[in-house]
Scaffold this motif. Structure first.
Motif, PDB file in Angstrom:
ATOM      1  N   GLU A 215      -8.856 -21.026 -36.963  1.00  0.00           N
ATOM      2  CA  GLU A 215      -9.242 -20.051 -37.654  1.00  0.00           C
ATOM      3  C   GLU A 215     -10.844 -20.120 -36.978  1.00  0.00           C
ATOM      4  O   GLU A 215     -11.611 -18.748 -37.032  1.00  0.00           O
ATOM      5  N   LYS A 216     -11.408 -21.006 -36.731  1.00  0.00           N
ATOM      6  CA  LYS A 216     -12.837 -21.087 -35.805  1.00  0.00           C
ATOM      7  C   LYS A 216     -12.706 -20.347 -34.545  1.00  0.00           C
ATOM      8  O   LYS A 216     -13.565 -19.495 -34.359  1.00  0.00           O
ATOM      9  N   SER A 217     -11.668 -20.357 -33.905  1.00  0.00           N
ATOM     10  CA  SER A 217     -11.230 -19.539 -32.584  1.00  0.00           C
ATOM     11  C   SER A 217     -11.315 -18.048 -32.793  1.00  0.00           C
ATOM     12  O   SER A 217     -11.593 -17.143 -32.179  1.00  0.00           O
ATOM     13  N   LYS A 218     -10.692 -17.828 -34.033  1.00  0.00           N
ATOM     14  CA  LYS A 218     -10.633 -16.537 -34.303  1.00  0.00           C
ATOM     15  C   LYS A 218     -11.507 -15.808 -34.907  1.00  0.00           C
ATOM     16  O   LYS A 218     -11.992 -14.676 -34.865  1.00  0.00           O
ATOM     17  N   CYS A 219     -12.581 -16.509 -35.489  1.00  0.00           N
ATOM     18  CA  CYS A 219     -13.717 -16.147 -36.120  1.00  0.00           C
ATOM     19  C   CYS A 219     -14.989 -17.353 -35.784  1.00  0.00           C
ATOM     20  O   CYS A 219     -15.275 -18.030 -36.610  1.00  0.00           O
ATOM     21  N   PRO A 220     -15.586 -16.993 -34.604  1.00  0.00           N
ATOM     22  CA  PRO A 220     -16.749 -18.054 -34.346  1.00  0.00           C
ATOM     23  C   PRO A 220     -17.788 -18.259 -35.296  1.00  0.00           C
ATOM     24  O   PRO A 220     -18.455 -19.446 -35.383  1.00  0.00           O
ATOM     25  N   ALA A 221     -17.802 -17.479 -36.283  1.00  0.00           N
ATOM     26  CA  ALA A 221     -19.091 -17.538 -37.232  1.00  0.00           C
ATOM     27  C   ALA A 221     -18.541 -18.408 -38.600  1.00  0.00           C
ATOM     28  O   ALA A 221     -19.232 -18.756 -39.544  1.00  0.00           O
ATOM     29  N   LEU A 222     -17.171 -18.867 -38.565  1.00  0.00           N
ATOM     30  CA  LEU A 222     -16.722 -19.526 -39.563  1.00  0.00           C
ATOM     31  C   LEU A 222     -17.562 -20.949 -39.571  1.00  0.00           C
ATOM     32  O   LEU A 222     -17.822 -21.671 -38.685  1.00  0.00           O
ATOM     33  N   ALA A 223     -17.967 -21.081 -40.860  1.00  0.00           N
ATOM     34  CA  ALA A 223     -18.783 -22.298 -41.158  1.00  0.00           C
ATOM     35  C   ALA A 223     -17.925 -23.391 -41.192  1.00  0.00           C
ATOM     36  O   ALA A 223     -17.940 -24.296 -42.337  1.00  0.00           O
ATOM     37  N   PHE A 224     -17.390 -23.940 -39.975  1.00  0.00           N
ATOM     38  CA  PHE A 224     -16.986 -25.204 -39.805  1.00  0.00           C
ATOM     39  C   PHE A 224     -17.365 -25.936 -38.629  1.00  0.00           C
ATOM     40  O   PHE A 224     -17.295 -25.254 -37.408  1.00  0.00           O
ATOM     41  N   THR A 225     -17.762 -27.190 -38.551  1.00  0.00           N
ATOM     42  CA  THR A 225     -18.106 -27.901 -37.570  1.00  0.00           C
ATOM     43  C   THR A 225     -17.559 -29.188 -37.568  1.00  0.00           C
ATOM     44  O   THR A 225     -16.802 -29.749 -38.445  1.00  0.00           O
ATOM     45  N   GLU A 226     -17.475 -30.166 -36.460  1.00  0.00           N
ATOM     46  CA  GLU A 226     -17.178 -31.429 -36.503  1.00  0.00           C
ATOM     47  C   GLU A 226     -17.762 -32.398 -37.471  1.00  0.00           C
ATOM     48  O   GLU A 226     -17.033 -33.264 -38.169  1.00  0.00           O
ATOM     49  N   ALA A 227     -19.265 -32.253 -37.667  1.00  0.00           N
ATOM     50  CA  ALA A 227     -19.756 -33.172 -38.715  1.00  0.00           C
ATOM     51  C   ALA A 227     -19.082 -32.620 -40.256  1.00  0.00           C
ATOM     52  O   ALA A 227     -18.994 -33.540 -40.856  1.00  0.00           O
ATOM     53  N   ASN A 228     -18.558 -31.378 -40.374  1.00  0.00           N
ATOM     54  CA  ASN A 228     -17.821 -31.065 -41.602  1.00  0.00           C
ATOM     55  C   ASN A 228     -16.658 -31.901 -41.847  1.00  0.00           C
ATOM     56  O   ASN A 228     -16.489 -32.491 -42.987  1.00  0.00           O
ATOM     57  N   TRP A 229     -15.932 -31.742 -40.832  1.00  0.00           N
ATOM     58  CA  TRP A 229     -14.712 -32.737 -40.508  1.00  0.00           C
ATOM     59  C   TRP A 229     -14.944 -34.178 -40.912  1.00  0.00           C
ATOM     60  O   TRP A 229     -14.139 -34.763 -41.554  1.00  0.00           O
ATOM     61  N   GLN A 230     -15.913 -34.802 -40.340  1.00  0.00           N
ATOM     62  CA  GLN A 230     -16.242 -36.044 -40.626  1.00  0.00           C
ATOM     63  C   GLN A 230     -16.623 -36.510 -41.954  1.00  0.00           C
ATOM     64  O   GLN A 230     -16.299 -37.308 -42.587  1.00  0.00           O
ATOM     65  N   LEU A 231     -17.247 -35.583 -42.795  1.00  0.00           N
ATOM     66  CA  LEU A 231     -17.564 -35.698 -44.030  1.00  0.00           C
ATOM     67  C   LEU A 231     -16.357 -35.664 -44.937  1.00  0.00           C
ATOM     68  O   LEU A 231     -16.219 -36.310 -45.835  1.00  0.00           O
ATOM     69  N   LEU A 232     -15.493 -34.721 -44.639  1.00  0.00           N
ATOM     70  CA  LEU A 232     -14.322 -34.408 -45.194  1.00  0.00           C
ATOM     71  C   LEU A 232     -13.438 -35.883 -44.915  1.00  0.00           C
ATOM     72  O   LEU A 232     -12.963 -36.386 -46.196  1.00  0.00           O
ATOM     73  N   LEU A 233     -13.503 -36.529 -43.663  1.00  0.00           N
ATOM     74  CA  LEU A 233     -12.646 -37.737 -43.445  1.00  0.00           C
ATOM     75  C   LEU A 233     -13.604 -38.855 -44.582  1.00  0.00           C
ATOM     76  O   LEU A 233     -12.819 -39.850 -44.915  1.00  0.00           O
ATOM     77  N   ALA A 234     -14.817 -38.839 -44.352  1.00  0.00           N
ATOM     78  CA  ALA A 234     -15.441 -39.877 -45.190  1.00  0.00           C
ATOM     79  C   ALA A 234     -15.129 -39.842 -46.900  1.00  0.00           C
ATOM     80  O   ALA A 234     -14.808 -40.977 -47.360  1.00  0.00           O
ATOM     81  N   GLY A 235     -14.977 -38.564 -47.242  1.00  0.00           N
ATOM     82  CA  GLY A 235     -14.812 -38.468 -48.783  1.00  0.00           C
ATOM     83  C   GLY A 235     -13.025 -38.902 -48.946  1.00  0.00           C
ATOM     84  O   GLY A 235     -12.805 -39.557 -49.953  1.00  0.00           O
ATOM     85  N   TYR A 236     -11.988 -38.775 -47.805  1.00  0.00           N
ATOM     86  CA  TYR A 236     -10.852 -38.975 -47.956  1.00  0.00           C
ATOM     87  C   TYR A 236     -10.652 -40.516 -47.996  1.00  0.00           C
ATOM     88  O   TYR A 236      -9.995 -41.156 -48.735  1.00  0.00           O
ATOM     89  N   ASN A 237     -11.303 -41.283 -46.795  1.00  0.00           N
ATOM     90  CA  ASN A 237     -11.043 -42.592 -46.723  1.00  0.00           C
ATOM     91  C   ASN A 237     -11.740 -43.243 -47.928  1.00  0.00           C
ATOM     92  O   ASN A 237     -11.104 -44.483 -48.294  1.00  0.00           O
ATOM     93  N   SER A 238     -12.692 -42.927 -48.251  1.00  0.00           N
ATOM     94  CA  SER A 238     -13.411 -43.500 -49.594  1.00  0.00           C
ATOM     95  C   SER A 238     -12.406 -43.557 -50.808  1.00  0.00           C
ATOM     96  O   SER A 238     -12.159 -44.659 -51.530  1.00  0.00           O
ATOM     97  N   ALA A 239     -11.880 -42.452 -51.132  1.00  0.00           N
ATOM     98  CA  ALA A 239     -11.178 -42.065 -52.168  1.00  0.00           C
ATOM     99  C   ALA A 239      -9.827 -42.897 -52.012  1.00  0.00           C
ATOM    100  O   ALA A 239      -9.273 -43.483 -52.912  1.00  0.00           O
ATOM    101  N   LEU A 240      -9.127 -43.101 -50.694  1.00  0.00           N
ATOM    102  CA  LEU A 240      -7.826 -43.809 -50.456  1.00  0.00           C
ATOM    103  C   LEU A 240      -8.225 -45.288 -50.703  1.00  0.00           C
ATOM    104  O   LEU A 240      -7.194 -45.782 -50.980  1.00  0.00           O
ATOM    105  N   ALA A 241      -9.138 -45.711 -50.537  1.00  0.00           N
ATOM    106  CA  ALA A 241      -9.492 -47.080 -50.415  1.00  0.00           C
ATOM    107  C   ALA A 241      -9.761 -47.583 -52.009  1.00  0.00           C
ATOM    108  O   ALA A 241      -9.636 -48.815 -52.307  1.00  0.00           O
ATOM    109  N   ASP A 242     -10.091 -46.530 -53.159  1.00  0.00           N
ATOM    110  CA  ASP A 242     -10.597 -47.169 -54.128  1.00  0.00           C
ATOM    111  C   ASP A 242      -9.165 -47.711 -54.958  1.00  0.00           C
ATOM    112  O   ASP A 242      -8.088 -47.321 -54.551  1.00  0.00           O
TER     113      ASP A 242
END
Length: 242
Positions: A215-242
């Protein structure tokens, strides 16, 4: 779940579904005749939004027909080989949604499914309740950013599904809805409950990442970055470990 037999198949009804629901309700022409089509979502095929009750404040329904994709589409656009009611695409999706909705997961409320037999094959439709005030992540991110906490909450939400063993066959940014207070997963066609495993869970997340990048390649203005993905993974890993 209530099973009503029809001349060519069955209609499966979930909780609180009107018992008067008939085969015609699975046709968009029925709703057009009642001036009850209130919108649509156009992907490879069209999904219809209908107002099932005359009272405007009542929830809208989502009507979707099952269409084939890939090479099989060249043979038949919407006919599937019948191997039993529980194996049909519509019945399997409705049953999974029914389980998850009853358990309090953030999924649309299931309403009903229609399966029609035609010799050795079947065609099918499903009706679910539309999530009020929601838009998919691509629509949201094309207009504005999500906060750091929202990205983490999204990761935690995905972990909640994975801990339950929920496999989403098409986990992509358009199949995640965001409201003012929550995230929802939609389109559980070919989804299933599995034993939790890092293998399929990791593959599920990688599918989502490929979707964001596409989606980012189709819309360069899409508000998605590698930093966003890392935040998602941080939330995922924290919840999965609980």
């Amino acid at each position: 779940m209530q099973i009503n037999h029809t001349r060519n198949g069955v209609i499966a009804l979930c909780q609180d579904t009107p018992t008067t629901l008939a085969r015609d309700w699975f046709s968009v022409d029925y709703w057009r005749a009642k001036n009850a089509v209130v919108g649509s979502s156009k992907g490879r095929y069209t999904t219809w939004f209908v107002q099932a009750d005359a009272q405007a404040e009542r929830p809208h329904w989502v009507l979707r027909h099952y269409w084939r994709g890939g090479l099989m589409e060249k043979i038949s656009r919407d006919a599937y080989f019948y191997t039993g009611l529980s194996n049909t695409r519509a019945m399997a999706e409705l049953a999974l949604l029914d389980i998850l909705y009853r358990e309090g997961f953030s999924v649309p409320k299931p309403i009903a499914a229609n399966i029609e037999r035609h010799g050795l094959c079947y065609r099918a439709d499903i009706i679910i309740e539309r999530v009020a005030g929601a838009e998919d992540l691509v629509a949201r991110l094309s207009k504005t950013q999500m906060s750091d906490s929202e990205w983490q909450r999204l990761g935690a939400k995905l972990a909640q599904f994975h801990r339950r063993g929920v496999y989403h066959a098409d986990l992509n940014a358009k199949n995640i809805l965001i409201t003012a207070t929550d995230f929802y997963l939609i389109d559980f066609d070919r989804g299933e409950l599995r034993s939790p495993s890092k293998g399929w869970q990791r593959a599920n997340l990688q599918r989502l990442l490929r979707s964001f990048n596409k989606e980012k390649s189709k819309c360069p203005a899409l508000a998605f970055t590698e930093a966003n993905w890392q935040l998602l993974l941080a939330g995922y890993n924290s919840a999965l470990a609980d």
